[in-house]
Each structure stands twice: as structure tokens, then as C-alpha cells.
Write a protein that holds these residues in place. Structure first.
Motif, short mmCIF file in Angstrom:
data_model
loop_
_atom_site.label_atom_id
_atom_site.label_comp_id
_atom_site.label_asym_id
_atom_site.label_seq_id
_atom_site.Cartn_x
_atom_site.Cartn_y
_atom_site.Cartn_z
N ALA A 252 0.84 -1.21 0.00
CA ALA A 252 0.00 0.00 0.00
C ALA A 252 0.87 1.25 0.00
N ALA A 253 1.99 1.22 0.68
CA ALA A 253 2.90 2.37 0.70
C ALA A 253 3.43 2.65 -0.70
N ALA A 254 3.83 1.61 -1.41
CA ALA A 254 4.34 1.79 -2.77
C ALA A 254 3.24 2.39 -3.66
N GLU A 255 2.02 1.91 -3.52
CA GLU A 255 0.91 2.44 -4.30
C GLU A 255 0.63 3.89 -3.94
N MET B 23 2.27 11.66 1.13
CA MET B 23 2.06 10.34 1.73
C MET B 23 2.06 10.44 3.26
N THR B 24 1.14 9.73 3.90
CA THR B 24 1.13 9.62 5.36
C THR B 24 0.95 8.16 5.74
N VAL B 25 1.44 7.80 6.90
CA VAL B 25 1.25 6.43 7.38
C VAL B 25 -0.24 6.17 7.58
N ARG B 26 -0.96 7.16 8.02
CA ARG B 26 -2.41 7.03 8.23
C ARG B 26 -3.11 6.67 6.91
N ASN B 27 -2.78 7.36 5.81
CA ASN B 27 -3.39 7.07 4.51
C ASN B 27 -2.97 5.71 3.97
N VAL B 28 -1.73 5.34 4.24
CA VAL B 28 -1.27 4.01 3.83
C VAL B 28 -2.06 2.94 4.57
N ALA B 29 -2.28 3.16 5.86
CA ALA B 29 -3.07 2.21 6.65
C ALA B 29 -4.47 2.07 6.08
N VAL C 272 -6.15 -1.41 7.26
CA VAL C 272 -5.82 -1.65 8.67
C VAL C 272 -5.94 -0.34 9.44
N ALA C 273 -6.04 -0.46 10.75
CA ALA C 273 -6.13 0.73 11.59
C ALA C 273 -4.78 1.44 11.62
#
Length: 174
Positions: free
Chosen positions: A7-10, A20-26, A31-32
């Protein structure tokens, strides 16, 4: 964790590293955010993990002792150097992320460095000159930094690393 990495790569491709944020990747991974932060302390950590996995996934063939040392070394270095070269946005993100002063990123840099070192030693043999290996590692890191800062094109990296390996290792057969 695999879903987060993909998901991070996407996310990097779709919105760019800056947005990019970790929240948006989650969210993209389904996932939460708390789950994502359990595995990844920062977006730099997450993008560095993406790179490590891309590099580790590069095929590794048994070194052919009939080939010259410079050719074997070049093959090993290109697996590292070109791991994300076809993914422009991700490659740019990796350059920034890998330079972060973050304990998790430092750990990943060390793991990546050990893997590059192991592959070079495998390609050149246990009796390879340590200074030659260090020089090739430094040249490769420098080339990638130049790519990341726009001073060198990825297309030039194979030739540059082959020339460097030839200069460092010379005509040695082993």
C-alpha cells in the motif's frame, strides 16, 4: 505488514512522497492507523522497508567463476542499484527516506548494506580484497545519491558501475 508495504508503494505513486502519510497508507491497506504505527514508526521507515523488500526480491544467481570479477561485481551491484529504477516516484521517495535520521531507518540501512556486502563477497569470493569491496559499495551509494539529486540518470548507472568495477578490480579473473 505485507499489505502495508505494498500500500505504501501504491500511495507514493498515486499521491507522491510529500503527501504520503502512514495514516493514509493504513487506510489503503485496510488496517487501523495504530496497527500501521505498530510496524512502522514513520513514512521514512515504511518507504525504506519497501526498498529493502524490492532489493531482496531481486534474483540472485550463483556467480559464474568463468566470468571476470568485474562482471560478477557489476551484476551484484546492479541488483541493488536498480531495484526501484522502473518506479520513478518510488525511487525519488527512497532517496529521501533512506537519508532520514531515524533509528528504524538506520537499522534498515545497515541491513541493506550487509546484504549488498554479502552479495559482493558471494560474487567475488571470500578472499576478495576488502578495500575493493568497500570502494564498490561507496561508488554505488554515491551513484544512487547522484541519481536521487538529479545529477545522474538511472540509465547511466549500469555503465558507470561496470566502469568502476573494471577500474577497481582490473582484469582479475577471480
Amino acid at each position: 505488514m505485507d499489505r502495508l508495504v505494498e500500500a505504501a508503494a501504491e500511495e507514493v505513486v498515486e499521491v507522491g512522497y510529500a503527501a504520503m502519510t502512514v495514516r493514509n497508507v493504513a487506510k489503503r491497506a485496510g488496517v487501523a492507523p495504530a496497527t500501521a504505527y505498530t510496524y512502522f514508526a514513520s513514512k521514512e521507515h515504511l518507504v525504506s522497508e519497501v526498498y529493502l523488500r524490492r532489493f531482496a526480491a531481486q534474483p540472485e544467481s550463483a556467480p559464474d567463476p568463468r566470468r571476470r570479477a568485474a562482471e560478477r561485481a557489476t551484476d551484484a551491484l546492479l541488483a541493488f542499484a536498480l531495484a526501484v529504477s522502473e518506479e520513478t516516484e518510488l525511487a525519488a521517495a527512497v532517496t529521501v527516506a533512506m537519508l532520514a535520521d531515524d533509528p528504524e531507518v538506520r537499522d534498515l540501512r545497515a541491513r541493506i548494506g550487509l546484504e549488498v556486502h554479502r552479495r559482493l563477497v558471494d560474487a567475488l569470493g571470500d578472499d576478495a580484497e576488502p578495500t575493493a569491496i568497500r570502494t564498490l559499495e561507496l561508488a554505488t551509494s554515491g551513484a544512487l545519491l547522484q541519481v536521487g539529486t538529479g545529477h545522474l540518470a538511472y540509465d547511466d548507472v549500469p555503465r558507470l558501475l561496470a566502469e568502476t568495477a573494471e577500474l577497481v578490480l582490473g582484469g582479475t579473473a577471480r
